[in-house]
Design a protein around this motif. Structure first.
Motif, PDB file in Angstrom:
ATOM      1  N   ASP A 120      10.436   3.002  35.540  1.00  0.00           N
ATOM      2  CA  ASP A 120      10.726   1.869  34.649  1.00  0.00           C
ATOM      3  C   ASP A 120      11.731   2.391  33.626  1.00  0.00           C
ATOM      4  O   ASP A 120      11.398   3.236  32.804  1.00  0.00           O
ATOM      5  CB  ASP A 120       9.356   1.495  34.032  1.00  0.00           C
ATOM      6  CG  ASP A 120       9.352   0.390  33.008  1.00  0.00           C
ATOM      7  OD1 ASP A 120      10.239   0.366  32.153  1.00  0.00           O
ATOM      8  OD2 ASP A 120       8.399  -0.423  33.051  1.00  0.00           O
ATOM      9  N   SER A 123      15.721  -1.210  30.836  1.00  0.00           N
ATOM     10  CA  SER A 123      14.843  -2.227  30.252  1.00  0.00           C
ATOM     11  C   SER A 123      15.283  -2.798  28.909  1.00  0.00           C
ATOM     12  O   SER A 123      14.498  -2.808  27.953  1.00  0.00           O
ATOM     13  CB  SER A 123      13.416  -1.658  30.113  1.00  0.00           C
ATOM     14  OG  SER A 123      13.007  -1.072  31.321  1.00  0.00           O
ATOM     15  N   PRO A 124      16.528  -3.261  28.793  1.00  0.00           N
ATOM     16  CA  PRO A 124      16.946  -3.855  27.512  1.00  0.00           C
ATOM     17  C   PRO A 124      16.293  -5.211  27.274  1.00  0.00           C
ATOM     18  O   PRO A 124      15.819  -5.846  28.220  1.00  0.00           O
ATOM     19  CB  PRO A 124      18.459  -4.026  27.671  1.00  0.00           C
ATOM     20  CG  PRO A 124      18.677  -4.129  29.138  1.00  0.00           C
ATOM     21  CD  PRO A 124      17.604  -3.302  29.792  1.00  0.00           C
ATOM     22  N   ASN A 125      16.282  -5.641  26.020  1.00  0.00           N
ATOM     23  CA  ASN A 125      15.837  -6.994  25.706  1.00  0.00           C
ATOM     24  C   ASN A 125      17.023  -7.915  25.912  1.00  0.00           C
ATOM     25  O   ASN A 125      18.099  -7.667  25.372  1.00  0.00           O
ATOM     26  CB  ASN A 125      15.315  -7.058  24.274  1.00  0.00           C
ATOM     27  CG  ASN A 125      14.093  -6.172  24.108  1.00  0.00           C
ATOM     28  OD1 ASN A 125      13.340  -5.944  25.064  1.00  0.00           O
ATOM     29  ND2 ASN A 125      13.903  -5.636  22.921  1.00  0.00           N
ATOM     30  N   HIS A 160      12.689  -3.234  33.521  1.00  0.00           N
ATOM     31  CA  HIS A 160      11.636  -4.047  32.902  1.00  0.00           C
ATOM     32  C   HIS A 160      12.247  -4.792  31.702  1.00  0.00           C
ATOM     33  O   HIS A 160      11.999  -4.452  30.538  1.00  0.00           O
ATOM     34  CB  HIS A 160      10.503  -3.111  32.467  1.00  0.00           C
ATOM     35  CG  HIS A 160       9.262  -3.784  31.978  1.00  0.00           C
ATOM     36  ND1 HIS A 160       8.285  -4.247  32.799  1.00  0.00           N
ATOM     37  CD2 HIS A 160       8.831  -4.037  30.714  1.00  0.00           C
ATOM     38  CE1 HIS A 160       7.303  -4.760  32.075  1.00  0.00           C
ATOM     39  NE2 HIS A 160       7.613  -4.652  30.807  1.00  0.00           N
ATOM     40  N   GLY A 162      13.253  -7.128  28.707  1.00  0.00           N
ATOM     41  CA  GLY A 162      12.516  -7.858  27.673  1.00  0.00           C
ATOM     42  C   GLY A 162      12.996  -9.297  27.702  1.00  0.00           C
ATOM     43  O   GLY A 162      13.971  -9.649  27.056  1.00  0.00           O
ATOM     44  N   GLU A 259       9.386  -8.666  31.565  1.00  0.00           N
ATOM     45  CA  GLU A 259       8.041  -8.849  31.011  1.00  0.00           C
ATOM     46  C   GLU A 259       7.426 -10.183  31.436  1.00  0.00           C
ATOM     47  O   GLU A 259       6.225 -10.277  31.643  1.00  0.00           O
ATOM     48  CB  GLU A 259       8.106  -8.818  29.486  1.00  0.00           C
ATOM     49  CG  GLU A 259       8.052  -7.438  28.887  1.00  0.00           C
ATOM     50  CD  GLU A 259       8.129  -7.503  27.368  1.00  0.00           C
ATOM     51  OE1 GLU A 259       7.343  -8.244  26.766  1.00  0.00           O
ATOM     52  OE2 GLU A 259       8.995  -6.812  26.793  1.00  0.00           O
ATOM     53  N   TYR A 310       2.688  -6.842  23.424  1.00  0.00           N
ATOM     54  CA  TYR A 310       3.388  -5.873  24.264  1.00  0.00           C
ATOM     55  C   TYR A 310       2.410  -5.042  25.111  1.00  0.00           C
ATOM     56  O   TYR A 310       2.622  -4.834  26.309  1.00  0.00           O
ATOM     57  CB  TYR A 310       4.222  -4.985  23.336  1.00  0.00           C
ATOM     58  CG  TYR A 310       5.212  -4.065  23.996  1.00  0.00           C
ATOM     59  CD1 TYR A 310       5.958  -4.463  25.103  1.00  0.00           C
ATOM     60  CD2 TYR A 310       5.421  -2.774  23.488  1.00  0.00           C
ATOM     61  CE1 TYR A 310       6.894  -3.611  25.679  1.00  0.00           C
ATOM     62  CE2 TYR A 310       6.361  -1.915  24.056  1.00  0.00           C
ATOM     63  CZ  TYR A 310       7.093  -2.340  25.151  1.00  0.00           C
ATOM     64  OH  TYR A 310       7.997  -1.478  25.716  1.00  0.00           O
ATOM     65  N   ASP A 314       1.981  -4.777  29.187  1.00  0.00           N
ATOM     66  CA  ASP A 314       2.084  -3.550  29.969  1.00  0.00           C
ATOM     67  C   ASP A 314       0.822  -3.271  30.790  1.00  0.00           C
ATOM     68  O   ASP A 314       0.895  -2.667  31.860  1.00  0.00           O
ATOM     69  CB  ASP A 314       2.438  -2.349  29.075  1.00  0.00           C
ATOM     70  CG  ASP A 314       3.938  -2.055  29.126  1.00  0.00           C
ATOM     71  OD1 ASP A 314       4.531  -2.221  30.215  1.00  0.00           O
ATOM     72  OD2 ASP A 314       4.523  -1.686  28.093  1.00  0.00           O
ATOM     73  N   THR A 334      11.370   5.748  27.919  1.00  0.00           N
ATOM     74  CA  THR A 334      11.783   5.081  26.665  1.00  0.00           C
ATOM     75  C   THR A 334      11.877   6.132  25.558  1.00  0.00           C
ATOM     76  O   THR A 334      11.409   7.255  25.732  1.00  0.00           O
ATOM     77  CB  THR A 334      10.776   4.020  26.163  1.00  0.00           C
ATOM     78  OG1 THR A 334       9.710   4.685  25.475  1.00  0.00           O
ATOM     79  CG2 THR A 334      10.231   3.160  27.270  1.00  0.00           C
ATOM     80  N   GLN A 338       8.100   4.823  21.141  1.00  0.00           N
ATOM     81  CA  GLN A 338       7.107   4.055  21.900  1.00  0.00           C
ATOM     82  C   GLN A 338       5.939   4.921  22.395  1.00  0.00           C
ATOM     83  O   GLN A 338       5.078   4.433  23.131  1.00  0.00           O
ATOM     84  CB  GLN A 338       7.774   3.338  23.085  1.00  0.00           C
ATOM     85  CG  GLN A 338       8.814   2.329  22.631  1.00  0.00           C
ATOM     86  CD  GLN A 338       9.100   1.245  23.669  1.00  0.00           C
ATOM     87  OE1 GLN A 338       8.270   0.935  24.503  1.00  0.00           O
ATOM     88  NE2 GLN A 338      10.286   0.670  23.600  1.00  0.00           N
ATOM     89  N   HIS A 341       2.461   3.508  21.701  1.00  0.00           N
ATOM     90  CA  HIS A 341       2.205   2.340  22.544  1.00  0.00           C
ATOM     91  C   HIS A 341       1.723   2.777  23.938  1.00  0.00           C
ATOM     92  O   HIS A 341       0.699   2.290  24.437  1.00  0.00           O
ATOM     93  CB  HIS A 341       3.476   1.496  22.674  1.00  0.00           C
ATOM     94  CG  HIS A 341       3.470   0.532  23.829  1.00  0.00           C
ATOM     95  ND1 HIS A 341       2.710  -0.619  23.844  1.00  0.00           N
ATOM     96  CD2 HIS A 341       4.098   0.574  25.035  1.00  0.00           C
ATOM     97  CE1 HIS A 341       2.891  -1.250  24.998  1.00  0.00           C
ATOM     98  NE2 HIS A 341       3.725  -0.547  25.741  1.00  0.00           N
ATOM     99  N   PHE A 342       2.437   3.699  24.553  1.00  0.00           N
ATOM    100  CA  PHE A 342       2.048   4.098  25.907  1.00  0.00           C
ATOM    101  C   PHE A 342       0.739   4.879  25.914  1.00  0.00           C
ATOM    102  O   PHE A 342      -0.050   4.764  26.847  1.00  0.00           O
ATOM    103  CB  PHE A 342       3.183   4.867  26.595  1.00  0.00           C
ATOM    104  CG  PHE A 342       4.290   3.950  27.048  1.00  0.00           C
ATOM    105  CD1 PHE A 342       4.068   3.049  28.098  1.00  0.00           C
ATOM    106  CD2 PHE A 342       5.516   3.938  26.425  1.00  0.00           C
ATOM    107  CE1 PHE A 342       5.065   2.173  28.507  1.00  0.00           C
ATOM    108  CE2 PHE A 342       6.521   3.061  26.830  1.00  0.00           C
ATOM    109  CZ  PHE A 342       6.296   2.176  27.878  1.00  0.00           C
TER     110      PHE A 342
HETATM  111  N1  ARG Z   1      12.174  -3.729  26.479  1.00  0.00           N
HETATM  112  C1  ARG Z   1      11.607  -2.604  25.801  1.00  0.00           C
HETATM  113  C2  ARG Z   1      12.506  -2.202  24.635  1.00  0.00           C
HETATM  114  O1  ARG Z   1      13.681  -2.541  24.622  1.00  0.00           O
HETATM  115  C3  ARG Z   1      11.419  -1.400  26.702  1.00  0.00           C
HETATM  116  C4  ARG Z   1      10.471  -1.633  27.849  1.00  0.00           C
HETATM  117  C5  ARG Z   1       9.930  -0.361  28.430  1.00  0.00           C
HETATM  118  N2  ARG Z   1       9.054  -0.557  29.544  1.00  0.00           N
HETATM  119  C6  ARG Z   1       7.796  -0.998  29.477  1.00  0.00           C
HETATM  120  N3  ARG Z   1       7.117  -1.181  30.601  1.00  0.00           N
HETATM  121  N4  ARG Z   1       7.206  -1.213  28.318  1.00  0.00           N
HETATM  122  O2  ARG Z   1      12.053  -1.526  23.734  1.00  0.00           O
END
Ligand code: ARG
Length: 568
Positions: A120, A123-125, A160, A162, A259, A310, A314, A334, A338, A341-342
Motif C-alpha cells: 500500500d 496513496s494521495p488524498n 489506497h 484518500g 478508502e 481512519y 483501515d 507512509t 502515521q 495509527h498503524f
Molecule cells: N491517504 C493517506 C494520507 O495521505 C495515506 C494512506 C495510507 N494507507 C493506508 N492504508 N492508511 O495520509
C-alpha cells in the motif's frame, strides 16, 4: 543453485554438528566480510558457542574447521583473531555462481514465497496535487514491490487513495458554480484544488453555502446518482493527473481501491468490535482502549455523530484484503507521523485474532537545502515541478559533458539522469531518517549517486563496443589472479544476498549501498588493469567482469525503479 550464503552456512552448520552434535545451529551467523583479506565470509559461531560449550573460542573454532567438509565450494578456511572463522570460496565455484547470478527461481527457493504481498503506497488524498511529501511513499513502495517481485513473490501494488471525506460536499458546490473548463482540461487536479480554495474563501461569512455543501455531502453519502457521478469524476480526474507523474517516475499499481471501497464494511467492523467487547462507549463515541504496556492512545472507531474514522477504515481494509487475497503479508508505506495509527490498527487486528502479518514501513520527511526552489511556490513543492527542475538541471550537466550528442538524445539522457538522481537521493538513504535534498550533490557524477552508477554502466558499454566482442562467455577457471579482479568477483557474488537482505529489512538502501560498493570495486579494477590486452583468455575474462558488473548495476537500478542510458 541456492544463494551462496545459504550454501556456505549449510557447510558450516554440518561442521559444527559433526564436532559438537549437542549444539543448536538455528542461529548461526555468517556474513560477507568487508575486506577480502578475511576471506569472502566470516562467522562468529565459535565465539557464541564458547559459553554453552565452556571452552575457549579458538579451540572450538579449530574443532569446527577440522570437521568441515569443504566440498567443491570452499577453497580455504582460516581462524582469525579471537576465534572468527573465515571462508574463502573456490574460484571455480565463484564463476559457476556468477553464471547463475540472475537465476532467481533457484537462488531464492529457500524463501516462503506462497501467497500475495499487498503493498500500500503513494496513496494521495484526491483532488489535490501531489507534492514532495508524496515522493517517498511512492518510490519506496514501488521499489519494495520490484524487489519482492524479483525474488519471486506475487505482489499487489495498491494505491489506497484518500477518496472519502467531508470535503466532497464543498467541492461539488464549487464545481457546479465556478468550474473553469479549460483549466480543468489542462490540469484537472490543479483546478479542483483551486475550486476548493475558492469555496473556503467565499463561504467564509456565508453559512448558507456551508449548508448547501452539507446537503450535497448527505446526498453523496446516500448514494444520489448525480452527486456520486461527480465524485467519481473527481476520482478519475485525479488518477488521470497522478498517472502523468507516475509515468514519469516509472511507478505503477495493480489496484486503485481508495478508502471509499471499504466504506460499506464499516458498520460490520464496529459490530464485530462491540461483540468482542473491544469497542466501548465513551462520551457518546465508540472507543478501543489498549493495555497499559502497549503505550497507545485510545482509538476512536466511531464518532458521536456516527461517522467512522481512519482507523475503522483501515480495519475494514485489512478484513477485505484477507478475504480477497491469499495474504502473505500486508505492507504499508507512509511517513512516520502515521506510526501511532498503524500501531493501533495492527494491535486491534491482533486482538480480533486476525491471523495476518502487517508491517508499517515508515520513513522520515524530505526537506530542502536549496531554499530557493522551495520558496518559489510557498512551502509546497509539487512533484511535477520537482521533476521538471531535475530534468532541466540534468540537461545542463549532460550538455556540458556531451556537447556532441544530438539534442534529442541529450534530453533523453537528462530525463534518465534527472529522475534517477531524485529517486536515488531518496532510496539510498536509511529510510528512517529525514532527508535533506541537495541538487548539486544528487546530480553529481561522483559519490553515492545515480549519475555515478549510470555513468559506470555507460562506460562499460563503451568498453564492450571498443572490444568488439558480442558474445562474452564464461571465463576459464582460475584465470583471475589480480587482487582487484578477485575483489570485484567477491563483490559480484553478494548481489543476490543484498537483495534478500533488502527485502527482509524493507530497505531499498541496502541495494543502493551494494551497487555503490560494486561500482567502486569496478573502478579500482579498471584503473589497475587493462581490459583489451593481447592475451585472448585474459581479455575475455576481464570483459566478463565488465559485462557482469554492468548487468548487475542495470538490474540493481531497475529494482530501484531507475533506468540506465547506453552512453552518457
Ligand atoms: N491517504 C493517506 C494520507 O495521505 C495515506 C494512506 C495510507 N494507507 C493506508 N492504508 N492508511 O495520509
Amino acid at each position: 543453485m541456492e544463494i551462496i550464503t545459504e550454501q556456505v552456512l549449510k557447510i558450516l552448520n554440518e561442521g559444527i554438528l559433526k564436532a559438537f552434535p549437542q549444539v543448536d545451529v538455528a542461529d548461526t551467523q555468517l556474513q560477507f566480510t568487508k575486506d577480502i583479506k578475511f576471506g569472502h565470509m566470516q562467522s562468529n559461531a565459535a565465539m557464541t558457542l564458547a559459553k554453552p560449550l565452556r571452552d575457549n573460542p579458538r579451540s572450538i573454532a579449530t574443532k569446527i574447521v577440522d570437521a568441515i567438509d569443504k566440498k567443491d565450494v570452499l577453497e580455504s578456511i582460516e581462524i582469525a583473531g579471537p576465534g572468527f572463522i573465515n571462508f574463502t570460496i573456490s574460484q571455480s565455484k565463484i564463476i559457476e555462481y556468477c553464471n547463475n547470478l540472475f537465476n532467481t527461481e533457484d537462488l531464492f527457493s529457500n524463501l516462503d514465497r506462497a501467497g500475495d504481498i499487498i503493498i500500500d503506497y503513494s496513496s494521495p488524498n484526491i483532488a489535490k496535487r501531489m507534492h514532495i511529501g508524496h515522493l517517498r511513499s511512492t518510490i519506496i513502495g514501488d521499489s519494495l514491490k520490484r524487489i519482492y517481485n524479483y525474488l519471486g513473490y506475487h505482489t499487489v501494488g495498491d494505491n489506497h487513495l484518500g477518496d472519502w471525506g467531508t470535503q466532497f460536499g464543498k467541492l461539488i458546490v464549487a464545481y457546479n458554480q465556478w468550474l473553469d473548463r479549460d483549466a480543468y482540461a489542462k490540469d484537472s487536479v490543479e483546478e479542483l484544488e483551486r475550486l476548493y480554495v475558492e469555496f473556503e474563501k467565499r463561504s467564509h461569512d456565508k453559512p448558507e453555502m456551508l449548508e448547501e455543501a452539507r446537503s450535497e455531502l448527505k446526498k453523496l453519502q446516500d448514494g444520489d446518482a448525480t452527486q456520486v457521478e461527480l465524485w467519481k469524476e473527481f476520482i478519475q480526474a485525479s488518477i488521470r493527473e497522478y498517472n502523468k507523474i507516475y509515468t514519469r517516475l516509472n511507478v505503477s499499481f495493480d489496484t486503485y481501491y481508495g478508502e471509499s471501497h471499504y466504506h460499506p464494511l464499516m458498520p460490520s467492523i464496529l459490530d464485530l468490535l462491540k461483540t468482542k467487547g473491544l469497542a466501548k462507549e465513551s462520551e457518546g463515541a465508540q472507543v478501543v482502549f489498549f493495555d497499559e504496556e502497549e503505550h497507545l492512545h485510545p482509538c476512536i472507531v466511531q464518532k458521536k455523530d456516527g461517522a467512522y474514522l481512519y482507523a475503522t477504515s483501515d480495519l475494514a481494509c485489512i478484513k477485505m484484503r484477507m478475504e480477497d487475497y491469499d495474504v502473505n503479508q500486508l505492507i504499508y508505506v507512509t511517513d512516520d507521523r502515521q506510526a501511532p495509527h498503524f500501531k493501533q490498527v495492527f494491535s486491534i487486528a491482533s486482538k480480533l485474532d486476525w491471523d495476518v502479518k502487517c508491517e508499517h514501513i515508515s520513513f522520515g520527511i524530505m526537506k530542502f537545502k536549496d531554499g530557493h526552489f522551495s520558496s518559489r511556490k510557498g512551502n509546497v513543492i509539487y512533484l511535477k515541478d520537482l521533476l521538471d527542475e531535475a530534468e532541466r538541471r540534468a540537461f545542463d550537466v549532460v550538455k556540458e559533458k556531451n556537447p556532441d550528442l544530438p539534442e534529442e538524445e541529450q534530453r533523453d539522457i537528462a530525463r534518465i539522469v534527472g529522475v534517477g538522481a531524485v529517486k536515488y537521493a531518496d532510496l539510498s538513504q536509511n529510510r528512517s531518517s529525514a532527508i535533506i535534498f541537495d541538487w548539486d550533490k544528487n546530480l553529481s557524477f561522483d559519490g553515492n549517486t545515480a549519475p555515478y552508477l549510470q555513468y559506470v554502466y555507460a562506460r562499460i558499454q563503451s568498453i564492450k563496443t571498443k572490444a568488439g566482442i558480442d558474445n562474452i562467455s564464461s571465463p576459464k577457471s582460475e584465470i583471475f589472479k589480480e587482487p582487484q579482479e578477485i575483489r570485484l568477483l567477491g563483490q559480484l557474488i553478494q548481489f543476490p544476498s543484498a537483495l534478500q537482505k533488502a527485502a527482509e529489512s524493507y530497505r531499498p538502501n541496502v541495494v543502493s549501498d551494494y551497487l555503490f560498493d560494486l561500482a567502486q570495486d569496478f573502478n579500482t579494477f579498471y584503473n589497475a588493469n587493462r581490459v583489451i590486452v593481447e592475451d585472448q583468455d585474459i581479455k575475455l575474462s576481464r570483459l566478463y567482469l565488465c559485462d557482469l558488473t554492468a548487468k548487475v548495476i542495470k538490474q540493481g537500478l531497475e529494482l530501484l525503479g531507475i533506468e540506465v542510458a547506453g552512453r552518457m
